[in-house]
Design an enzyme around this catalytic site. Sequence first.
Site, mmCIF file in Angstrom:
data_model
loop_
_atom_site.group_PDB
_atom_site.id
_atom_site.type_symbol
_atom_site.label_atom_id
_atom_site.label_comp_id
_atom_site.label_asym_id
_atom_site.label_seq_id
_atom_site.Cartn_x
_atom_site.Cartn_y
_atom_site.Cartn_z
ATOM 1 N N HIS A 69 0.819 -1.257 -0.156
ATOM 2 C CA HIS A 69 -0.019 -0.090 -0.162
ATOM 3 C C HIS A 69 0.922 1.272 -0.067
ATOM 4 O O HIS A 69 2.082 1.527 -0.545
ATOM 5 C CB HIS A 69 -0.910 -0.042 1.186
ATOM 6 C CG HIS A 69 -1.592 -1.379 1.240
ATOM 7 N ND1 HIS A 69 -2.611 -1.793 0.297
ATOM 8 C CD2 HIS A 69 -1.445 -2.398 2.042
ATOM 9 C CE1 HIS A 69 -3.082 -3.102 0.634
ATOM 10 N NE2 HIS A 69 -2.461 -3.439 1.848
ATOM 11 N N GLU A 106 -1.795 0.174 8.044
ATOM 12 C CA GLU A 106 -1.090 -0.744 7.488
ATOM 13 C C GLU A 106 -0.025 -0.230 6.534
ATOM 14 O O GLU A 106 1.260 -0.881 6.470
ATOM 15 C CB GLU A 106 -1.917 -1.768 6.490
ATOM 16 C CG GLU A 106 -1.162 -3.013 5.966
ATOM 17 C CD GLU A 106 -1.793 -3.816 5.045
ATOM 18 O OE1 GLU A 106 -1.475 -4.765 4.452
ATOM 19 O OE2 GLU A 106 -3.169 -3.589 5.003
ATOM 20 N N HIS A 161 2.979 -7.079 4.627
ATOM 21 C CA HIS A 161 1.453 -6.747 4.817
ATOM 22 C C HIS A 161 1.080 -6.870 6.241
ATOM 23 O O HIS A 161 1.779 -7.671 6.906
ATOM 24 C CB HIS A 161 0.495 -7.300 3.931
ATOM 25 C CG HIS A 161 0.645 -6.815 2.448
ATOM 26 N ND1 HIS A 161 -0.270 -6.065 1.899
ATOM 27 C CD2 HIS A 161 1.617 -7.168 1.469
ATOM 28 C CE1 HIS A 161 -0.053 -5.850 0.534
ATOM 29 N NE2 HIS A 161 1.212 -6.574 0.392
ATOM 30 N N GLU A 240 1.799 -11.633 5.792
ATOM 31 C CA GLU A 240 0.679 -11.083 6.445
ATOM 32 C C GLU A 240 0.985 -11.242 7.836
ATOM 33 O O GLU A 240 1.245 -12.473 8.503
ATOM 34 C CB GLU A 240 -0.679 -11.753 6.180
ATOM 35 C CG GLU A 240 -1.060 -11.492 4.685
ATOM 36 C CD GLU A 240 -1.579 -9.973 4.523
ATOM 37 O OE1 GLU A 240 -1.691 -9.260 5.321
ATOM 38 O OE2 GLU A 240 -2.045 -9.990 3.229
#
Length: 287
Positions: A69, A106, A161, A240
């Site tokens: 992101h 995030e 992430h 993640e």
Amino acid sequence: MPGYTPRRVSPYVLLGVASLVAIAVALAGMAFWPGSSDPPRSPQAASTAVPLRDPHALTGRTIVLDPGHNGGNGAAGSAINRLVDAGGFRKECDTAGAETDAGYPEHAFTFDVATRAAGLLRSRGATVILTRDDDTGVGPCVDERARIGNAAGAEAVVSIHADGGPPEGSGFHVIAPAASPDGGNGGILTASARLADLLRGSFGAATGQRRADYLGDDGITVRSDLGGLNLSRVPKVFLECGNMHNPGDAGRIGDAAWRQRAAEGIVDGLAAFLVSAPTGVAGPAKS
């Protein structure tokens, strides 16, 4: 008291006793060194492990870290919602990402961990490329993130992430690529699966984070719907690091000391993958 006169012992008896002693010693040796007539080697001689914290262990290796992101994505809907190639289908360029209930986003988490990991990797001699250099921009899109790793000829790529899963679920997981719909990533599947396995072990050991209890198989998922994996031609996985919607995970994610350990876990997994990789396993897929 009468005097004692010792009795003579037959030499055949002495020979028999000596034989029994020799057999006993031999058996004891076999028990102490099972499966071998050789004594155990010294720890220095026996060890074949690569010193993964050797400051020069990664010299000459190229690694791409992909912090997920970006800080400007949330205000750039038209840019990040446009469709791009995702390896046999089209998908949104990017998303804004998740955030904790306390408002920690995030994109900030991933950039912080990636920056920490990059510093550690460079201290070991690696060349490290980040897919973005700050946390205030937009993108890059998923197809561009893959191209960065491919163009660099990276020997490994980790996309960092933090999940936005159900609040009752916790833990981390590593996403390895499945065969993409267009079949283009077939050359990286075996190496990427190995990277996923090593990263799962190193990240859990460094952070104490449990493996995800709400998806995947013991901390590993395999997916074909992620453009970043489908379009990669070099070994690549997504990590993640935890579930931002879970209070326990969110507390760890918001802790700078834990983020440092997360970076160390990523670095240890990459080092294990690169330094101990079988010939032809690490590195760009051959065309």
